[in-house]
Design a protein around this motif. Structure first.
Motif, mmCIF file in Angstrom:
data_model
loop_
_atom_site.group_PDB
_atom_site.id
_atom_site.type_symbol
_atom_site.label_atom_id
_atom_site.label_comp_id
_atom_site.label_asym_id
_atom_site.label_seq_id
_atom_site.Cartn_x
_atom_site.Cartn_y
_atom_site.Cartn_z
ATOM 1 N N SER A 140 -0.354 68.725 -33.908
ATOM 2 C CA SER A 140 0.421 68.061 -32.857
ATOM 3 C C SER A 140 0.894 69.105 -31.846
ATOM 4 O O SER A 140 0.856 70.301 -32.104
ATOM 5 N N GLU A 141 1.337 68.620 -30.693
ATOM 6 C CA GLU A 141 1.812 69.515 -29.641
ATOM 7 C C GLU A 141 3.045 70.282 -30.113
ATOM 8 O O GLU A 141 3.924 69.733 -30.765
ATOM 9 N N THR A 142 3.095 71.554 -29.767
ATOM 10 C CA THR A 142 4.230 72.398 -30.126
ATOM 11 C C THR A 142 5.375 72.136 -29.156
ATOM 12 O O THR A 142 5.201 72.218 -27.936
ATOM 13 N N THR A 143 6.542 71.830 -29.691
ATOM 14 C CA THR A 143 7.713 71.543 -28.867
ATOM 15 C C THR A 143 8.290 72.832 -28.300
ATOM 16 O O THR A 143 8.468 73.812 -29.015
ATOM 17 N N VAL A 144 8.576 72.819 -27.004
ATOM 18 C CA VAL A 144 9.293 73.912 -26.349
ATOM 19 C C VAL A 144 10.766 73.513 -26.383
ATOM 20 O O VAL A 144 11.158 72.485 -25.832
ATOM 21 N N VAL A 145 11.582 74.320 -27.066
ATOM 22 C CA VAL A 145 12.991 74.005 -27.272
ATOM 23 C C VAL A 145 13.858 74.838 -26.335
ATOM 24 O O VAL A 145 13.713 76.058 -26.270
ATOM 25 N N VAL A 146 14.733 74.159 -25.619
ATOM 26 C CA VAL A 146 15.673 74.815 -24.716
ATOM 27 C C VAL A 146 17.054 74.741 -25.357
ATOM 28 O O VAL A 146 17.507 73.672 -25.767
ATOM 29 N N LEU A 147 17.709 75.891 -25.442
ATOM 30 C CA LEU A 147 19.084 75.976 -25.939
ATOM 31 C C LEU A 147 19.953 76.327 -24.737
ATOM 32 O O LEU A 147 19.944 77.463 -24.265
ATOM 33 N N GLU A 148 20.648 75.319 -24.221
ATOM 34 C CA GLU A 148 21.470 75.535 -23.035
ATOM 35 C C GLU A 148 22.921 75.748 -23.449
ATOM 36 O O GLU A 148 23.359 75.228 -24.484
ATOM 37 N N PRO A 149 23.679 76.525 -22.656
ATOM 38 C CA PRO A 149 25.098 76.713 -22.975
ATOM 39 C C PRO A 149 25.785 75.353 -23.068
ATOM 40 O O PRO A 149 25.542 74.466 -22.246
ATOM 41 N N ARG A 150 26.619 75.195 -24.076
ATOM 42 C CA ARG A 150 27.325 73.930 -24.256
ATOM 43 C C ARG A 150 28.440 73.816 -23.228
ATOM 44 O O ARG A 150 29.264 74.724 -23.099
ATOM 45 N N PRO A 151 28.465 72.715 -22.479
ATOM 46 C CA PRO A 151 29.499 72.531 -21.460
ATOM 47 C C PRO A 151 30.905 72.575 -22.070
ATOM 48 O O PRO A 151 31.151 71.967 -23.111
ATOM 49 N N GLY A 152 31.779 73.329 -21.433
ATOM 50 C CA GLY A 152 33.172 73.358 -21.852
ATOM 51 C C GLY A 152 33.469 74.207 -23.065
ATOM 52 O O GLY A 152 34.605 74.310 -23.484
ATOM 53 N N ALA A 153 32.457 74.833 -23.661
ATOM 54 C CA ALA A 153 32.693 75.666 -24.845
ATOM 55 C C ALA A 153 32.547 77.127 -24.451
ATOM 56 O O ALA A 153 31.545 77.536 -23.904
ATOM 57 N N ALA A 154 33.601 77.910 -24.699
ATOM 58 C CA ALA A 154 33.544 79.347 -24.383
ATOM 59 C C ALA A 154 32.850 80.071 -25.510
ATOM 60 O O ALA A 154 33.063 79.795 -26.673
#
Length: 168
Positions: free
Chosen positions: A147-161
């Motif tokens: 199956s297609e390999t998933t490209v995973v994005v880890l973005e900064p969590r809004p409001g969390a320092a």
């Protein structure tokens, strides 16, 4: 006359070896007091990716689960591949992240709260092309998966320092 032999499929080590390698990597990271085993992406293609420790919430147990994965930086986002050692099936960390998108990453310079999602469309194409620049065999390895390999994005969590931001 040019050599026109067909390109050989890439060879992967046996599955048991891949699992043993990553288990040993996690053990070294743990035994070293978390001082060894993580690194930043570098400027050269040879070291254009880094490693981070991702902690997710288990989709069935609700417990904390950690894994060390490769990544590169795309602005404030961290980008990885849900590849399961190029074997079939999705890695457990990605299944956990899909069920509970909020997670934390430990980087060389500190901890960061993130939210994970699968890149799609143009974003996926752009990020896959960046991975292809890092690993010229990427498409051949990906072809080994059913199956297609998933490209995973880890973005900064809004409001969390992040700990790095707070100086911890």
């Amino acid at each position: 006359m040019a050599d026109e032999r067909p390109a050989r499929a890439p060879r992967l080590p046996p599955r048991w070896f891949i699992r043993l390698f990553w288990s040993a990597h996690r053990a070294v990271h743990r035994v070293s007091g978390r001082r060894v085993g993580l690194w930043r992406p570098g400027a050269s293609r040879r070291r254009a990716w880094g490693t981070l420790r991702l902690t997710t919430t288990g989709r069935r147990t609700g417990g904390q689960r950690s894994v060390i994965i490769g990544y590169f930086e795309d602005g404030p986002n961290l980008v990885s591949l849900a590849m399961n050692g190029w074997g079939a099936g999705e890695p457990a960390w990605w299944l956990n992240l899909r069920a509970h998108p909020d997670a934390t990453v430990d980087l060389v310079d500190g901890r960061r709260p993130v939210r994970g999602y699968a890149a799609t469309g143009e974003e996926r194409s752009r990020l896959w092309a960046r991975w292809r620049e890092i690993d010229t065999h990427l498409d051949a390895y990906a072809a080994l998966r059913p199956s297609e390999t998933t490209v995973v994005v880890l973005e900064p969590r809004p409001g969390a320092a992040s700990d790095a931001t707070r100086g911890e």
